[in-house]
Design a protein around this motif. Structure first.
Motif, mmCIF file in Angstrom:
data_model
loop_
_atom_site.group_PDB
_atom_site.id
_atom_site.type_symbol
_atom_site.label_atom_id
_atom_site.label_comp_id
_atom_site.label_asym_id
_atom_site.label_seq_id
_atom_site.Cartn_x
_atom_site.Cartn_y
_atom_site.Cartn_z
ATOM 1 N N SER A 149 -18.941 46.741 36.245
ATOM 2 C CA SER A 149 -17.901 46.531 37.300
ATOM 3 C C SER A 149 -17.188 47.522 37.954
ATOM 4 O O SER A 149 -16.727 47.633 39.097
ATOM 5 C CB SER A 149 -16.872 45.410 36.602
ATOM 6 O OG SER A 149 -16.344 45.918 35.597
ATOM 7 N N MET A 206 0.693 -1.181 -0.069
ATOM 8 C CA MET A 206 0.004 -0.044 0.127
ATOM 9 C C MET A 206 1.002 1.254 0.134
ATOM 10 O O MET A 206 1.776 1.481 0.790
ATOM 11 C CB MET A 206 -0.971 -0.002 1.203
ATOM 12 C CG MET A 206 -1.956 0.809 1.102
ATOM 13 S SD MET A 206 -3.264 0.384 2.304
ATOM 14 C CE MET A 206 -2.305 0.506 4.068
ATOM 15 N N LYS A 226 -8.998 9.315 0.242
ATOM 16 C CA LYS A 226 -7.847 8.554 0.734
ATOM 17 C C LYS A 226 -7.294 9.705 1.828
ATOM 18 O O LYS A 226 -7.034 9.209 2.912
ATOM 19 C CB LYS A 226 -6.686 8.332 -0.251
ATOM 20 C CG LYS A 226 -6.219 6.846 0.173
ATOM 21 C CD LYS A 226 -5.258 6.414 -0.798
ATOM 22 C CE LYS A 226 -4.797 4.949 -0.789
ATOM 23 N NZ LYS A 226 -5.842 3.898 -0.553
ATOM 24 N N ILE A 227 -7.133 10.951 1.508
ATOM 25 C CA ILE A 227 -6.601 11.649 2.352
ATOM 26 C C ILE A 227 -7.434 12.130 3.308
ATOM 27 O O ILE A 227 -7.062 12.245 4.379
ATOM 28 C CB ILE A 227 -5.954 13.292 1.328
ATOM 29 C CG1 ILE A 227 -4.837 12.675 0.528
ATOM 30 C CG2 ILE A 227 -5.748 14.248 2.295
ATOM 31 C CD1 ILE A 227 -4.491 13.763 -0.622
ATOM 32 N N GLY A 233 -7.868 9.566 5.629
ATOM 33 C CA GLY A 233 -6.480 9.381 6.208
ATOM 34 C C GLY A 233 -6.315 10.422 7.231
ATOM 35 O O GLY A 233 -5.803 10.101 8.383
ATOM 36 N N ILE A 234 -6.789 11.547 7.119
ATOM 37 C CA ILE A 234 -6.600 12.755 8.307
ATOM 38 C C ILE A 234 -7.745 12.256 9.393
ATOM 39 O O ILE A 234 -7.284 12.214 10.605
ATOM 40 C CB ILE A 234 -7.152 14.340 7.849
ATOM 41 C CG1 ILE A 234 -5.919 14.608 6.645
ATOM 42 C CG2 ILE A 234 -7.280 15.088 8.880
ATOM 43 C CD1 ILE A 234 -6.271 15.822 6.060
ATOM 44 N N PHE A 246 0.502 10.058 2.856
ATOM 45 C CA PHE A 246 0.861 11.640 3.349
ATOM 46 C C PHE A 246 2.415 11.770 3.308
ATOM 47 O O PHE A 246 3.373 10.775 3.524
ATOM 48 C CB PHE A 246 0.615 11.963 4.742
ATOM 49 C CG PHE A 246 -0.680 11.897 4.855
ATOM 50 C CD1 PHE A 246 -1.487 12.917 4.604
ATOM 51 C CD2 PHE A 246 -1.525 10.699 5.529
ATOM 52 C CE1 PHE A 246 -2.991 12.905 4.641
ATOM 53 C CE2 PHE A 246 -3.184 10.860 5.722
ATOM 54 C CZ PHE A 246 -3.686 11.955 5.356
ATOM 55 N N PRO A 274 -15.705 35.884 32.969
ATOM 56 C CA PRO A 274 -15.567 37.081 33.551
ATOM 57 C C PRO A 274 -15.644 38.126 32.615
ATOM 58 O O PRO A 274 -15.328 38.308 31.249
ATOM 59 C CB PRO A 274 -14.092 36.944 33.960
ATOM 60 C CG PRO A 274 -13.393 35.791 33.806
ATOM 61 C CD PRO A 274 -14.568 35.029 32.712
ATOM 62 N N ASN A 275 -16.433 39.315 33.180
ATOM 63 C CA ASN A 275 -16.759 40.320 32.069
ATOM 64 C C ASN A 275 -17.227 41.645 32.892
ATOM 65 O O ASN A 275 -16.791 41.830 33.973
ATOM 66 C CB ASN A 275 -18.265 39.857 31.633
ATOM 67 C CG ASN A 275 -19.367 39.724 32.612
ATOM 68 O OD1 ASN A 275 -19.254 40.660 33.590
ATOM 69 N ND2 ASN A 275 -20.011 38.741 32.716
ATOM 70 N N GLN A 276 -17.172 42.614 31.921
ATOM 71 C CA GLN A 276 -17.188 43.898 32.501
ATOM 72 C C GLN A 276 -18.246 44.398 33.380
ATOM 73 O O GLN A 276 -18.645 45.679 33.747
ATOM 74 C CB GLN A 276 -16.915 44.950 31.174
ATOM 75 C CG GLN A 276 -18.234 45.177 30.540
ATOM 76 C CD GLN A 276 -18.493 44.048 29.597
ATOM 77 O OE1 GLN A 276 -17.820 43.214 29.390
ATOM 78 N NE2 GLN A 276 -19.548 44.133 28.731
ATOM 79 N N ARG A 334 -10.108 4.408 4.612
ATOM 80 C CA ARG A 334 -8.651 5.071 3.994
ATOM 81 C C ARG A 334 -7.925 3.875 3.095
ATOM 82 O O ARG A 334 -7.547 4.190 1.988
ATOM 83 C CB ARG A 334 -7.951 5.465 5.205
ATOM 84 C CG ARG A 334 -6.397 5.900 4.803
ATOM 85 C CD ARG A 334 -5.610 5.928 6.093
ATOM 86 N NE ARG A 334 -5.246 4.448 6.421
ATOM 87 C CZ ARG A 334 -4.691 4.357 7.859
ATOM 88 N NH1 ARG A 334 -4.594 5.253 8.477
ATOM 89 N NH2 ARG A 334 -4.638 3.083 8.171
ATOM 90 N N ASP A 335 -7.982 2.809 3.436
ATOM 91 C CA ASP A 335 -7.263 1.765 3.023
ATOM 92 C C ASP A 335 -7.902 1.023 1.770
ATOM 93 O O ASP A 335 -7.395 0.389 0.842
ATOM 94 C CB ASP A 335 -6.744 0.650 3.997
ATOM 95 C CG ASP A 335 -5.845 1.227 5.249
ATOM 96 O OD1 ASP A 335 -5.124 2.504 5.057
ATOM 97 O OD2 ASP A 335 -5.655 0.486 6.214
#
Lengths: 217, 477
Positions: free
Chosen positions: A163, A1, B199-200, B203-204, A5, B147-149, B190-191
């Motif tokens: 705040s 095979m 395939k790619i 594969g990823i 990549f 957390p905020n203003q 993939r195979d």
């Protein structure tokens, strides 16, 4: 095979991880800084219809704040003076530096047209701020509006975010001063601010509200 | 008790004369062959519904939630009903993949991938509703503790906030669980694929899976841990959803039976949905050998058990209403039965209490057509269960001056129908591009995977031959 990549693909996961870390950090830091009222609101200084100078009137001429903003001890709203107030002096005094600007006041007086001042300190209408409640217990003008006596054009110096309000409501001693010094610009306490602040908080029985209803009804 | 019992071997999980290779070919055939015309047709229909949903949501945000049929007593209508319904649907996926995995149920392998996908997409549909049913969607981020203003923080005592954490955690864990399971199968695709792009892509997606001993060792541990984590999660998520109601003071809502009863209902409706989809898919994709009648029967049994649990809960609600001596509780139950929404109650009773009783009969459990019909009836019934809980209790509570009848508008209905578009758009993409059965796991339960399968002595099952082995084990203890 066959191999799918190329060799450099070995480094892709590390690169992605690094990229994600950088991206996440940049996003958090960017939002933290650029989306905050410290960035969006502070420094707002719009052009006014009349080139009025606080620096001249409150600074050089040393007119007390309350001469123009008369209601500040009595009303929840601190008024902008009517043309009448300007005319107290300017019916006789021509502006030496800006005669054209003074003419605008006189035009307003004659035509009965209000001067369309641009509001700088804008709270949303669901936050009910009360000026009288603050100045009567010794919160100085300067604490929230900065050194207005040095401003040629008024600008916002504090974020006015919730705040920021709460910081003071939770620790009022860091900002209170004797009531008679409220309009003093550049006030220096005789002793340590925190120590004096604690005494004043006790004296005036200051218990700043931090519940919703106090400001949002 | 009779002593004349004998060991009944479990029927083979995979029917037909399959080898490892033929199983791979059977399942991998769909993602690797050209797209059939029927798929495009179905996908187009789903897309139309999806666009409808987006349009309905857009108009809702533009015009306000007043376009829905909500009124002042009934502030929760179809949005919450559909939310609970879709979350419930999603629960069978995790039950099948996690709980049955912990119980070492080999038959789960036929349907787990399918059910997990269903979970993910059902939770996506569900997750829309809490977001859009609020009046001001643009400040929805206030529910997150950031957390905020404003120095403001969410209130952690509200079950609606727990919903946020429950559903977002549930979605994330389900997605991870599903993906971990997919890795070896992506490697298979993939195979096998001839296309360079595929395939790619596969594969990823398969993250460099080689199927080595070390790969499998870590994989099995990770899968086990995830299953162990997902099991309490699945029980707690729908519990938290039930708290939305049970924590309140409304008669008909304030009931301690809700958490287990909602979970049972979730599994009940979730299994029904898996069955509906599975019975169609196995026909179209020719997977009858894997998603076979034995599997269907087992699912029907789970449905029967949970259906009866739900029926027991209804009975309990009635009993407690009577036993409580509390007029509002009695009143609301009486109003369920004969009140303005009595039609909903009796539909519910028929669908959820009568229907599962048919499943006591083996002939019905093993009948594809009847099962298909029952699975649809169950989901209708479970929708009405949430309808009765949400709307009927709210419409008629403490003060008769605040009683009102709730009826949905066009926009309520179109939003609900639209979520099917979202669901099927993703589900069809899943069917098209991913292995809809866990290839590696199915191989694991085939007889060929048993190391003793080719042994001379146990090659053919013989009760006499296995007996001494059992006795020997007992002696060593």
């Amino acid at each position: 095979m066959a191999q799918i990549f190329p060799r450099w693909a070995n480094e892709v996961p590390q690169r992605i991880l690094l990229g994600l870390i950088i991206f996440a950090t940049a996003t958090v830091a960017g939002v933290w800084y650029y989306f905050s009222p410290e960035y969006t609101d502070v420094g707002y200084a719009p052009e006014q219809p009349i080139e009025y100078s606080h620096k001249l009137h409150a600074g050089k001429l040393d007119i007390d704040c309350q001469y123009c903003h008369t209601n500040v001890f009595d009303s929840k709203h601190a008024n902008v003076p009517a043309t009448q107030t300007c005319m107290n002096c300017h019916n006789q005094i021509d502006g030496q530096n800006k005669p054209k600007e003074v003419q605008k006041i006189r035009d307003s007086w004659e035509s009965d047209e209000s001067i369309e001042w641009v509001r700088v300190h804008n709270l949303p209408d669901y936050a009910y701020f009360n000026h009288a409640a603050h100045v009567n217990v010794g919160v100085g003008c300067e604490s929230c509006h900065g050194r207005v006596d040095r401003m040629e054009v008024v600008r916002q110096v504090e974020p006015l975010s919730m705040s920021w309000c709460l910081d003071c409501h939770r620790n009022p001693e860091q900002n209170v001063r004797p009531v008679e010094e409220v309009t003093t610009m550049g006030y220096k306490p005789e002793k340590d601010q925190i120590e004096m602040g604690r005494e004043l908080v006790a004296k005036h029985n200051i218990a700043p509200p931090t519940y919703c209803q106090s400001c949002h009804y | 008790m009779s002593t004349d019992y004998q060991y009944v071997p479990e029927p083979a999980l995979v029917k037909g004369d399959h080898s490892f290779g033929s199983i791979t070919d059977l399942i991998a055939k769909t993602p690797l062959s050209p797209t059939p015309k029927l798929w495009y047709l179905a996908f187009g229909l789903a897309n139309i519904l999806l666009i409808t949903l987006l349009g309905a949501i857009g108009y809702l945000i533009w015009d306000g939630i007043g376009i829905w049929g909500l009124n002042n007593p009934a502030g929760w209508g179809w949005a919450i009903i559909n939310f609970v319904w879709w979350v419930g649907i999603g629960h069978a996926g995790t039950l099948i993949s996690a709980i049955l995995f912990l119980f070492r149920q080999g038959w789960r392998t036929a349907i787990n991938r399918f059910a997990e996908a269903m979970t993910i997409f059902a939770v996506m549909c569900a997750g829309i509703f809490p977001a859009i049913h609020v009046g001001r969607i643009w400040v929805i981020y206030w529910v997150f503790p950031i957390p905020n203003q404003m120095a403001a923080w969410p209130n952690f005592s509200s079950p609606l906030l727990w919903d946020v954490f429950a559903v977002s955690t549930y979605f994330t864990v389900s997605l991870l669980f599903w993906y971990v399971g997919l890795i070896p199968d992506f490697a298979t695709l993939r195979d096998k694929t001839k296309s360079k792009v595929a395939k790619i892509t596969y594969g990823i997606a398969s993250l460099g899976w080689t199927g080595s001993f070390r790969n499998w060792w870590n994989y099995e541990k990770a899968y086990m841990i995830l299953a162990g984590l997902a099991t309490p999660l699945v029980l707690s998520v729908h519990t938290i959803v039930s708290f939305d109601f049970a924590v309140s003071v409304i008669p008909g809502w304030h009931s301690t039976i809700f958490p287990p009863y909602f979970v049972a209902g979730a599994i009940y409706s979730g299994f029904a949905m898996v069955l509906t989809l599975m019975l169609i898919a196995r026909k179209i994709y020719g997977l009858e050998d894997i998603m076979n009648i034995d599997i269907m029967e087992k699912m029907n049994l789970v449905m029967m058990i949970t259906g009866n649990l739900v029926a027991f809960a209804y009975l309990m609600e009635g009993f407690i209403a009577w036993y409580s001596g509390y007029i509002y509780e009695q009143g609301i139950f009486w109003l369920y039965v004969v009140g303005p929404y009595a039609w909903g109650f009796w539909i519910l009773m028929f669908c959820n209490v009568v229907t599962p009783q048919f499943l006591w009969f083996k002939k019905i459990r093993r009948n594809v057509a009847i099962t298909f019909v029952i699975s649809i009836i169950v989901n209708i019934g479970m929708w009405f269960e949430r309808f009765m809980i949400s709307v009927a209790s709210l419409s008629t509570d403490f003060m008769p001056s605040a009683w009102d009848y709730y009826s949905p508008t066009f926009w309520d209905i179109i939003t609900y129908i639209g979520t099917f578009g979202l669901f099927f758009t993703f589900f069809l993409l899943f069917l098209r591009f991913m292995p809809m059965v866990a290839i590696a796991e199915v191989k694991g339960v085939m007889p060929q995977a048993d190391p003793h399968n080719y042994d001379e002595e146990t090659n053919e099952f013989d009760i006499e031959k296995t007996k001494p082995v059992v006795v020997q084990q007992e002696q060593t203890v």
